[in-house]
Design an enzyme around this catalytic site. Sequence first.
Site, short mmCIF file in Angstrom:
data_model
loop_
_atom_site.label_atom_id
_atom_site.label_comp_id
_atom_site.label_asym_id
_atom_site.label_seq_id
_atom_site.Cartn_x
_atom_site.Cartn_y
_atom_site.Cartn_z
N THR A 32 0.88 -1.17 0.00
CA THR A 32 0.00 0.00 0.00
C THR A 32 0.91 1.22 0.00
O THR A 32 1.62 1.47 0.97
CB THR A 32 -0.91 0.02 1.25
OG1 THR A 32 -1.64 -1.20 1.29
CG2 THR A 32 -1.87 1.19 1.19
N LYS A 61 -0.44 4.86 8.48
CA LYS A 61 0.22 5.09 7.19
C LYS A 61 -0.82 5.20 6.08
O LYS A 61 -0.80 6.13 5.27
CB LYS A 61 1.20 3.94 6.87
CG LYS A 61 1.86 4.10 5.51
CD LYS A 61 2.41 2.79 4.97
CE LYS A 61 1.34 1.83 4.54
NZ LYS A 61 1.77 0.70 3.75
N LYS A 91 -7.84 1.25 -2.98
CA LYS A 91 -7.50 0.85 -1.61
C LYS A 91 -7.75 2.02 -0.64
O LYS A 91 -8.26 1.82 0.47
CB LYS A 91 -6.03 0.42 -1.57
CG LYS A 91 -5.44 0.18 -0.20
CD LYS A 91 -5.82 -1.17 0.38
CE LYS A 91 -5.30 -1.29 1.81
NZ LYS A 91 -5.41 -2.62 2.36
P1 NAD Z 1 5.89 -6.37 7.03
O1 NAD Z 1 6.54 -5.21 7.72
O2 NAD Z 1 5.50 -7.58 7.82
O3 NAD Z 1 6.82 -6.88 5.82
C1 NAD Z 1 7.59 -6.03 5.01
C2 NAD Z 1 8.84 -6.82 4.63
O4 NAD Z 1 9.60 -6.01 3.71
C3 NAD Z 1 9.76 -7.12 5.82
O5 NAD Z 1 10.04 -8.51 5.86
C4 NAD Z 1 11.01 -6.28 5.54
O6 NAD Z 1 12.22 -6.87 6.01
C5 NAD Z 1 10.98 -6.22 4.02
N1 NAD Z 1 11.75 -5.10 3.47
C6 NAD Z 1 11.80 -3.81 3.90
N2 NAD Z 1 12.63 -3.08 3.13
C7 NAD Z 1 13.11 -3.93 2.18
C8 NAD Z 1 14.01 -3.77 1.10
N3 NAD Z 1 14.59 -2.60 0.83
N4 NAD Z 1 14.29 -4.87 0.34
C9 NAD Z 1 13.70 -6.06 0.59
N5 NAD Z 1 12.86 -6.28 1.62
C10 NAD Z 1 12.55 -5.21 2.40
O7 NAD Z 1 4.62 -5.75 6.29
P2 NAD Z 1 3.30 -6.54 5.83
O8 NAD Z 1 2.32 -6.55 6.93
O9 NAD Z 1 3.69 -7.80 5.16
O10 NAD Z 1 2.73 -5.48 4.76
C11 NAD Z 1 3.31 -5.32 3.49
C12 NAD Z 1 2.48 -4.32 2.70
O11 NAD Z 1 1.15 -4.82 2.56
C13 NAD Z 1 2.37 -2.95 3.38
O12 NAD Z 1 2.44 -1.94 2.40
C14 NAD Z 1 1.02 -3.01 4.04
O13 NAD Z 1 0.43 -1.72 4.20
C15 NAD Z 1 0.22 -3.86 3.07
N6 NAD Z 1 -0.89 -4.58 3.69
C16 NAD Z 1 -0.72 -5.27 4.86
C17 NAD Z 1 -1.78 -5.94 5.44
C18 NAD Z 1 -1.63 -6.68 6.76
O14 NAD Z 1 -2.65 -7.12 7.32
N7 NAD Z 1 -0.42 -6.86 7.28
C19 NAD Z 1 -3.04 -5.91 4.83
C20 NAD Z 1 -3.21 -5.23 3.63
C21 NAD Z 1 -2.11 -4.57 3.06
#
Ligand code: NAD
Length: 306
Positions: A95, A238, A170
């Site tokens: 997102t 965010k 979204k």
């Molecule tokens: P998270 O923080 O669990 O995972 C993000 C991952 O990205 C981490 O493992 C981190 O180490 C990795 N990362 C960060 N910088 C990086 C880089 N430069 N290179 C490679 N890897 C890198 O987040 P999440 O909950 O999995 O969410 C991911 C996305 O999905 C976000 O944008 C979030 O808003 C969206 N989202 C999440 C949910 C939810 O329920 N968690 C639901 C809908 C949407």
Amino acid sequence: MRVAVIGLGRMGWPIAGHLAHLEHGHEVKVFDIANAASTAWADEHAGEAAESVADAVGQADVIISSLPADKQMQVVVDEALAHIGTGTIWLDHSTISATGARRFADELSSRGAHFLDAPVSGGVDGARNGSLTVMVGGDEDAFVRAEPTMAAYAGRVTHMGPSGAGQITKMTNQICVVGVAQALAEGLDFAINAGLDPEKVVHVMTQGSSTSWEMENRAAQMIAGEYDFGFSTTLMRKDVGLVLDEASAMNVSLPVTALVAQFLADVHALGGADWDWCSLMERQRRLSSPGNRSAPDDSGEPSPAG
Ligand code: NAD
């Protein structure tokens, strides 16, 4: 089909896992900035850990990213750009801002590749059980080519329009849920203060005109003061920040969303950065309802987190 998955967090890990199942016929290579995550994933699945973004994307037909925000996406796109082949499709499930999505689409286009902004709804449970809802912006032919890949982990996938349209959809989703969740917190707190049994109230209301996804899926936790799960206040802040920036640029007034953004900041200040954002209820209990300052265990802290 060779697929690179970048970002193995709560969403990216299970998404990559579905793709690695043999029946989907994908060769999966994963990368996370935390190397331990890449190797741990490869230990558990039929796929390979890449050593860098360049290594992950070099041979990929489809690149999938699930990263925290615009900043991390920009870092990864910058690292990937020189290594992406013509015709490659990049599906971004993060997102992020619509402006960022359009910029990444332009950058990929300069390499003869396609960028589809494809944020998701359905949360960690949706990712784990392969039933995510995906809203996609970008080139329609690229979308049609990417659909079978998304079918491995999504229940509903819809093309919404040109680049940025997925992120705008979204944002619309988030506008529609924040006010409802705050209203639910107020209603439940009102009923509790009036001496009613809140579970009975919810039982009645879910059959009436006030029912909602939040009421059906979050009211029990809000009544119990249990917030140690789900979609964090930090992530929702965010998302709401992205909404308010976009609305400001469009000159659209979103007064309720702006107010709930402040309430989410209050939850953060109460120590709730990692609580599910239905902890708006905790704010209501402690700050807006003097007669009912704490969760049912009466400790002044929400039950599991505190
Ligand atoms: P998270 O923080 O669990 O995972 C993000 C991952 O990205 C981490 O493992 C981190 O180490 C990795 N990362 C960060 N910088 C990086 C880089 N430069 N290179 C490679 N890897 C890198 O987040 P999440 O909950 O999995 O969410 C991911 C996305 O999905 C976000 O944008 C979030 O808003 C969206 N989202 C999440 C949910 C939810 O329920 N968690 C639901 C809908 C949407």
